[in-house]
Scaffold this motif. Sequence first.
Motif: not given
Lengths: 998, 89
Positions: B27, B29-30, B34-36, B39-40, B42-44
């Motif tokens: 994940r 870091e809080l 970060i770029s879209d 993040w994508d 990481f999530v998807y």
Amino acid sequence: MSQDFRLDNVGMVNREKKISFKFNGKKYFGFEGDTIASALIANGVHLVGRSFKYHRPRGFFGVGVDEPYAILQLDRNNERDPNIRATEQEIFEGLEVKSVNCWPSVNFDIGAINNFLKMFFPAGFYYKTFMWPPSFWYKIYEPFIRMAAGFGEASIKHDKERYEHKYEYCDLLITGSGPSGLASAYAAAKNGARVILAEDKPRFGGSLLTSDVNIGNQTGVEWTEKIIAELKSMPNVTVKNRSQVFGYYDHNMLVMSERISDHLPKTQKYLPKQRLWYIRANEVLISSGSIERPLVFGNNDTPGVMLSSAAKEYMKVYGVLVGKKPLIFTNNDSGYETAIEFKKNGVNPIILDTRSDPSSDIIAEAKNLNIEIKFSHVVVAAKGYKKVKSADIAKISDDKKELFNIENIECDCICVSGFWTPSIHLASQSGNKSKFNEKIDAFVPDKSKQKENTIGSANGIFTLEETIKDAFDKGFDVSNKITEKNNKVSVPTVVEKKSTDHDKFWCVPLPKGKSYKRFLDFQNDVAVSDIELALREGFRSIEHVKRYTTLGMATDQGKTSNLNGLQLVSDIENKVVPQVGHTTFRPPYTPVSIGAIVGREVGKHSKPTRKSPMHSWHEKNNAVFVDAGVWLRPRYYKQGNEGLFEASKREAKNVRQNVGVCDVTTLGKIDVKGPDAAEFLNRVYTNAWLKLPVGKARYGVMLREDGIVMDDGTTTRISKNHYHMTTTTAQAANVLSHLEYYLQLVWPELNVNVVSTTEQWAGAAIAGPNSRKLLMKLFPNLDVSNEGLPFMGYKEADLFGVPAKIYRISFSGELAYEINVESDNGYFMWEKIMEVGKEFQIQPYGTEALSTLRIEMGHVAGSELDGRTIPYDASLEGLVSKKKDFIGKRSLNRSAFTSTDREKLVGVVPIDKTTSIPEGSYIVKDPKAKLPNPKLGHVSASCWSVEHDNPFSLAIIKDGKNMIGQKLFAMSPLKNKTIPVEIVSSHYVDPEGKRVRS
Amino acid sequence: MLYINCPHCGLRSQNEFAYGGDATVKRPELNKEISDQEWDNFVYLRKSPRGKHLELWHHISGCRQWIKVERDTSTHEIFKTYKANEAIE
């Protein structure tokens, strides 16, 4: 009918116990230990069914699990059991079975007309026939196919029988109690291994029951009995008969179905009908034996044509003659054993051997017994419709292509032996790729993928001496690996007469000018011509040929047909069998009843039922319950003739006017403890948590990383490092896993522990304008004034001697409190609340009133937080902190989530103020627009607003915030309703939230 | 049914566990910009390898610990299991 075909004093059935049963309504007798097949054959009955496609007469072909024909429907205790193999099902007093696939009767079957229309039913006729016009599907084709499909009818009643599941662990599981199974079990057990020996038949011994062999100066049967008796006496051994290991799954998990009561008139008390064993075995020895291969010739599906090993077993085990004028058609020595057995019982067989000049001890013995043997001879076609009456036989050329001297000889059965096919199903299921063994013309297991070894004839070892020696060795080796002991038992001497010599010949050519059907797959009516057609039409992969022709796809899964099919394909294609390959073996090896798979997890037992400590009070007070996840919750408390609508309205109204109490024990509760608990909550929830003082609660929303709302609830700071979190009933388990995930994997540096306390606390929500007055009486020593216990405040107090926690939180929009006590005191608390509340007109309310109250307040719940909504959609954006980071925050910046016309929560009221809007209705602008009518959103929850006394719904609609005041339509095509509606604020009651703070 | 060696409890059947996906995903870091795309990812986005796969399992009906399991996705062979915070070899 008398048992004309029963031999005197031969076999293993119990002649002392006569058993009557009914077949197609007619009464027959057999003996204890008979199968339906053996008892019917003893009575001279060979016509038991009709084939699947052509409705040709069907008799018995085998004697066990490989049986393709004799599939019956059984009635037992008023329960119907379809797909019963007559060769496996033992008879019991009062048994009733009937034929399938025939109407009006097995003797006169209208469907047999298919046999004369067979030119219209070639391979793939499904795909060719039922094509046009499309409108024919529903009314004509589908009902026709459904009627024709399947073997028998399943019961539509609830199955009252009990089925059990059992989990077992062992060092060594041995699947089959033939010579190799017995030898390896004995060797391993003597070396200290924990052994399970499983046998699918009622009797142990496999081929030893019927072969004329000698082991350690004992007959096969004597040796079997001795070994079984000794195994049974050993504490480290479990021996199971009527138990089929049918599936080999990952990590040496095997599943076995034990038929405990199927052979009894009634399931015994305290015993299940069947038991499914999940066995985790350290090692597995597959000793599933081999199945005799048929020979293919004209009309080889006529009743009376059967495997020669089956004919032998009917004689030796059941004392039954399958015919009195037998013809033995063989390409190897096995047929001779059967012939000799006939001869010993006073019947004169004729042997047709495809080989020109074979020799072995057993052939010499047959000659000495003056059995007529015709070498280089084949059966060209069986004659007779419902039973074999004669056979056309011929001499065959050495290249097996030409037939000479065709003559007709009388016979009443034809026993065929095309050599043996190892049962490699379990090995194959384990992941073991098979290899082709040229010597036996069959596939055998190759390298072990899991901890499994195949022994005996299942591994293509067809001599008893080798089998026994190998099995003793394997049993010892495997057990030695596990127990590290060295107790070796000596291998007995073995005497056997037959050789493993056989002819590589399985399919008799058609004589000139004849077009006999020569069947490969007996259950699905797949003939040689179907395979030829499939290949002509371009199907090459054996998997495609299988699906196009249905070869090997029936309930017997091609146990007798596979190899002959492969052989034929390879002959036509001029390939060798290994090039053609074989289709995949998948579990189950034999059909397993759905009941056994389901086990006891039926009806109420399909999931646990959780009840609150106050459950019996609710029951006593006419609660009507509803499933809420695994919980049972009161939906409403019925008074007089009230239905759901009237009762919930009354209860909700009483909350708005007086005071109500609701059992909220089911809410998920999680204790969050540790010095970093505040920081953790701050990361988990969308709003700020660092400054929540001790003794205060806060409402929070948590997201998934993709920005979708996961759950909501209040969390209270009990002390500096201790928080009490509540979740929705449905999400409690998921939220705990979610928290554990972040604590253990993402932020292990946070010093926090979480634990579920749902079951530790009983909860009662007290809501309504009178709730403070009630609280004052319940806790006379506590200051419960608005200053002493403000909204979102928390206090611990004493409830008539019981420690209680009071949270001032509200789900109804009214002045409300939630009281928690230890579960054991829940009932006491509830009774006290009811007793003390009487003077304030308290009434209990159920989930329906709870819903009404929350809907008209505009509080979101599961139907809005449905896994598709972000905080904005549910009007929770005010709870999303802009300052800090939290789980899922980054996702909220994605363009789709920031667009201004997203669907948003609104209220919906019907213009006529009387018509309730069905949940799930679409909101549209123009009800008459062309389909598909563009939808603005959907109605998520509906209630009858007790505040306004008219229907009210929540909906999530596009650009909701700008839609207030618009007149639209709610459409429910399902309920065939179109309702003119007005969009209003979702806060239909007390929009300023004065009451909760009053 | 898999037989999973929980590093806390020992060998247990799969039906005690819940699957948790790729264990190598980290994940972001809080509070980190970060770029879209990142993040994508990481999530998807997840790989679906044939062969060795380090994955998470939650011993949900046991010790409730998340563990890491190195498993072959085609043969189901399990090579090694790790505690949540254990170094991966």
